[in-house]
Design a protein around this motif. Structure first.
Motif, short mmCIF file in Angstrom:
data_model
loop_
_atom_site.label_atom_id
_atom_site.label_comp_id
_atom_site.label_asym_id
_atom_site.label_seq_id
_atom_site.Cartn_x
_atom_site.Cartn_y
_atom_site.Cartn_z
N ILE A 32 0.82 -1.20 0.00
CA ILE A 32 0.00 0.00 0.00
C ILE A 32 0.86 1.26 0.00
O ILE A 32 0.53 2.25 -0.66
N ALA A 33 1.99 1.22 0.70
CA ALA A 33 2.83 2.42 0.78
C ALA A 33 3.54 2.66 -0.55
O ALA A 33 3.65 1.77 -1.38
N ASP A 34 4.04 3.89 -0.73
CA ASP A 34 4.90 4.16 -1.88
C ASP A 34 6.19 3.39 -1.70
O ASP A 34 6.79 3.40 -0.62
N ALA A 35 6.64 2.74 -2.77
CA ALA A 35 7.86 1.94 -2.66
C ALA A 35 9.07 2.85 -2.50
O ALA A 35 9.15 3.92 -3.10
N ARG A 36 10.00 2.44 -1.62
CA ARG A 36 11.29 3.14 -1.54
C ARG A 36 12.24 2.48 -2.53
O ARG A 36 12.24 1.26 -2.66
N LEU A 37 13.03 3.28 -3.21
CA LEU A 37 13.83 2.75 -4.31
C LEU A 37 14.86 1.73 -3.83
O LEU A 37 14.94 0.63 -4.34
N GLY A 38 15.66 2.10 -2.83
CA GLY A 38 16.69 1.18 -2.34
C GLY A 38 17.88 1.10 -3.26
O GLY A 38 17.94 1.78 -4.30
N GLY A 39 18.83 0.24 -2.89
CA GLY A 39 20.02 0.08 -3.73
C GLY A 39 21.01 -0.86 -3.06
O GLY A 39 20.96 -1.05 -1.85
N PRO A 40 21.88 -1.45 -3.86
CA PRO A 40 22.76 -2.50 -3.35
C PRO A 40 23.86 -1.98 -2.44
O PRO A 40 24.22 -0.80 -2.48
N VAL A 41 24.38 -2.87 -1.60
CA VAL A 41 25.58 -2.59 -0.81
C VAL A 41 26.59 -3.69 -1.13
O VAL A 41 26.27 -4.63 -1.86
N SER A 42 27.77 -3.59 -0.59
CA SER A 42 28.83 -4.52 -0.99
C SER A 42 28.55 -5.93 -0.49
O SER A 42 27.91 -6.13 0.56
N PRO A 43 29.05 -6.93 -1.22
CA PRO A 43 28.90 -8.32 -0.78
C PRO A 43 29.49 -8.53 0.62
O PRO A 43 28.91 -9.28 1.43
N ALA A 44 30.59 -7.85 0.92
CA ALA A 44 31.22 -8.05 2.23
C ALA A 44 30.27 -7.58 3.33
O ALA A 44 30.13 -8.23 4.37
N ARG A 45 29.62 -6.45 3.10
CA ARG A 45 28.73 -5.94 4.13
C ARG A 45 27.53 -6.88 4.34
O ARG A 45 27.14 -7.15 5.48
N LEU A 46 27.00 -7.39 3.26
CA LEU A 46 25.86 -8.29 3.41
C LEU A 46 26.26 -9.64 4.01
O LEU A 46 25.49 -10.26 4.74
N ALA A 47 27.49 -10.06 3.72
CA ALA A 47 27.96 -11.30 4.31
C ALA A 47 27.94 -11.17 5.84
O ALA A 47 27.53 -12.09 6.55
N GLY A 48 28.33 -10.00 6.29
CA GLY A 48 28.33 -9.76 7.73
C GLY A 48 26.92 -9.74 8.31
O GLY A 48 26.72 -10.08 9.48
N LEU A 65 12.78 -11.16 11.05
CA LEU A 65 12.08 -10.18 10.23
C LEU A 65 12.79 -8.82 10.29
O LEU A 65 12.87 -8.12 9.29
N GLU A 66 13.31 -8.50 11.45
CA GLU A 66 14.03 -7.23 11.56
C GLU A 66 15.26 -7.19 10.68
O GLU A 66 15.59 -6.15 10.11
N VAL A 67 15.91 -8.34 10.54
CA VAL A 67 17.08 -8.37 9.65
C VAL A 67 16.64 -8.07 8.22
O VAL A 67 17.25 -7.28 7.50
N TRP A 68 15.54 -8.70 7.82
CA TRP A 68 15.04 -8.46 6.45
C TRP A 68 14.65 -6.98 6.28
O TRP A 68 15.10 -6.30 5.37
N GLU A 69 13.82 -6.52 7.19
CA GLU A 69 13.28 -5.16 7.06
C GLU A 69 14.37 -4.10 7.15
O GLU A 69 14.39 -3.14 6.39
N GLY A 70 15.26 -4.30 8.13
CA GLY A 70 16.22 -3.25 8.40
C GLY A 70 17.43 -3.28 7.50
O GLY A 70 17.98 -2.23 7.16
N GLN A 71 17.86 -4.49 7.11
CA GLN A 71 19.15 -4.56 6.45
C GLN A 71 19.15 -5.20 5.07
O GLN A 71 20.03 -4.92 4.27
N LEU A 72 18.19 -6.06 4.80
CA LEU A 72 18.21 -6.76 3.51
C LEU A 72 17.28 -6.10 2.49
O LEU A 72 17.69 -5.80 1.37
N ALA A 73 16.03 -5.90 2.88
CA ALA A 73 15.06 -5.33 1.93
C ALA A 73 15.54 -4.01 1.32
O ALA A 73 15.40 -3.80 0.11
N PRO A 74 16.13 -3.11 2.12
CA PRO A 74 16.55 -1.83 1.53
C PRO A 74 17.65 -1.97 0.48
O PRO A 74 17.89 -1.04 -0.28
#
Ligand SMILES: *Cc1c(COP(=O)(O)O)cnc(C)c1O
Length: 460
Positions: A32-48, A65-74
């Motif tokens: 329902i909300a307007d989508a936020r664009l988002g964008g990739p971060v480095s593989p090293a950061r996501l590995a962490g 879920l917090e990991v997804w919402e806060g750090q992965l989905a964006p």
């Protein structure tokens, strides 16, 4: 062996109502909300981020879920953002995206009629709408598959299987006619998966294959090469430029030679529903097979390709899997979606399109597609009127390819990076005749002419 209460093996399956509610609410909010664009971060950061998430004891539903919402989905770019204009965007209707949640929750096995009758019947109704738009006969049918890549491959495998069965002696090498603009999924399928030769027909100035060019190219081949041809792949809406091949002319040549005509409309096939451009597709009614991706310009969620055969019996002969444990599903008169492509188990990935079509009606689809074409063409006019931009190809559908006078490769990349960094838009450069340039594809009805104006202004 004893089982402690906390390790009750059915615990994950019986409990969890709270998690279900939380995720359903969260999914609804995202839709329902307007989508936020988002964008990739480095593989090293996501590995962490992800490394510590899979543990013996589990994080708990909320923490995960917090990991997804806060750090992965964006870090995943929202393809449904109105200024996501790179590649081919996706723009599911709310009804289609929401229904996909229900499909996922319903555990429907849609490979066979035995297990998924109602789902397959509804999917076939949606396929029927598409087949009617193309003017294919009443007997036409097929299945929804994962994407254009599997759709194209499945169609070409059926075409070769048909050729193998109908020719008394096979050629030394099988071959298929394509162009430079033919999608990479087709060339990859032919070369790497099927080990088939490609005859590359030169396109006209816009890369468009015509019947005359096809005829002229085939005339230069020796008899052995010519005998190997079993199909021609025409593109209805090239990915890079949005140009539709001369389907009528190509179909005529194919018919004279007894070749299979496959039409790849993964992106552009949706234009069949738009009366203002319908003429471009004249001749598609002769296709032996045709694909269009609802996850592109037919407003369905990922991942979904409609694959339709003129004569489904031919595809059935090529693709039906036989095994003792499958005998129960092979019943005459019942439609097993698994029999028409390279797949067996399948989710009912066509159902979200069916639901949205049923809810909104086909006129709403026509209007939404027409609107995106109008916005793209208004964008083309803005480019024509501008001093700093130049249109490289007159658009047919909804792709604009243009250059910024005076820019080199690095300028395009820096501009693209800046747009994403500023969270304003996602646009990636492409090449036209070897030169880097800008490209936008409008398929999202919420993309406005003002959005395009803003993007053009960012190139001053
Ligand atoms: C996108 C596209 C494909 C590939 O489809 P996927 O769904 O990405 O596998 C094939 N052909 C054309 C013309 C396309 O635009």
């Amino acid at each position: 062996m004893t089982t402690t209460a906390s390790l009750a093996p059915d615990r994950m399956h019986r409990a969890g109502g709270e998690t279900v509610g939380r995720l359903a609410t969260r999914a609804a909010e995202r839709l329902i909300a307007d989508a936020r664009l988002g964008g990739p971060v480095s593989p090293a950061r996501l590995a962490g981020v992800v490394e510590p998430t899979v543990t013996a004891a589990g994080l708990g539903a909320e923490a995960a879920l917090e990991v997804w919402e806060g750090q992965l989905a964006p870090t995943c770019i929202a393809v449904d953002h109105p200024r996501y204009l790179a590649f081919v965007p996706g723009a599911p209707t709310k009804a289609a995206a929401a229904f996909d949640m229900l499909v996922g929750a319903s555990s429907v096995y849609a490979g066979s009629w035995l297990e998924g009758a109602g789902a397959v019947a509804a999917e076939n109704r949606a396929l029927r709408w598409i087949a009617d738009l193309a003017g294919l006969p009443a007997a036409a049918g097929g299945a929804f598959v994962q994407g254009g890549t599997i759709g194209n491959l499945s169609a070409l495998v059926a075409a070769r299987d048909h050729a193998r069965r109908s020719r008394p002696t096979p050629p030394g090498r099988w071959a298929v006619c394509v162009t430079e603009e033919t999608h990479s999924s087709v060339t990859h399928s032919l070369r790497t998966v099927m080990d088939v030769d490609m005859i590359v027909v030169p396109g006209d100035a816009r890369g468009r294959m015509t019947g005359d060019e096809l005829r002229a190219t085939v005339a230069t081949l020796d008899a052995e090469q010519r005998d190997g041809i079993f199909a021609v792949v025409a593109t209805a809406g090239s990915t890079n430029l949005g140009i539709v091949d001369d389907l009528a002319g190509i179909g005529q040549v194919a018919r004279e030679h007894g070749w299979w005509l496959h039409v790849d409309g993964a992106y552009g096939g949706a234009g069949l529903a738009a009366p203002t451009v319908r003429d471009l597709y004249t001749g598609i009614e002769r296709a032996d097979s045709f694909i269009v991706d609802p996850h592109k310009w037919l407003f369905g969620p990922f991942d979904c390709c409609a694959l339709i055969y003129r004569d489904p019996a031919v595809a059935h002969a090529a693709h039906t899997q036989h095994a003792d444990y499958l005998e129960a599903v092979n019943v005459d008169g019942e439609w097993n979606a698994s029999d028409f492509a390279i797949h067996l188990t399948r989710r009912a990935r066509g159902l979200p399109l069916w639901y949205s079509l049923a809810a909104h009606g086909t006129d709403a689809y026509r209007d939404a597609i027409e609107h995106t074409i109008a916005v793209a063409h208004a964008g083309a006019d803005l480019i024509r009127q501008s001093e700093h931009l130049r249109l490289l190809v007159d658009p047919e559908l909804s792709v604009l390819v243009f250059e910024r006078t005076g820019w080199g490769d690095a300028d395009y990349q820096a501009w693209s990076d800046r747009l994403l960094h500023d969270q304003y838009a996602f646009i990636t450069p492409t090449r036209h005749r070897g030169r880097l340039c800008a490209r936008i594809a409008v398929i999202n009805p919420t993309t406005t002419v003002e959005d395009l104006r803003g993007i053009f202004d960012s190139m001053r």
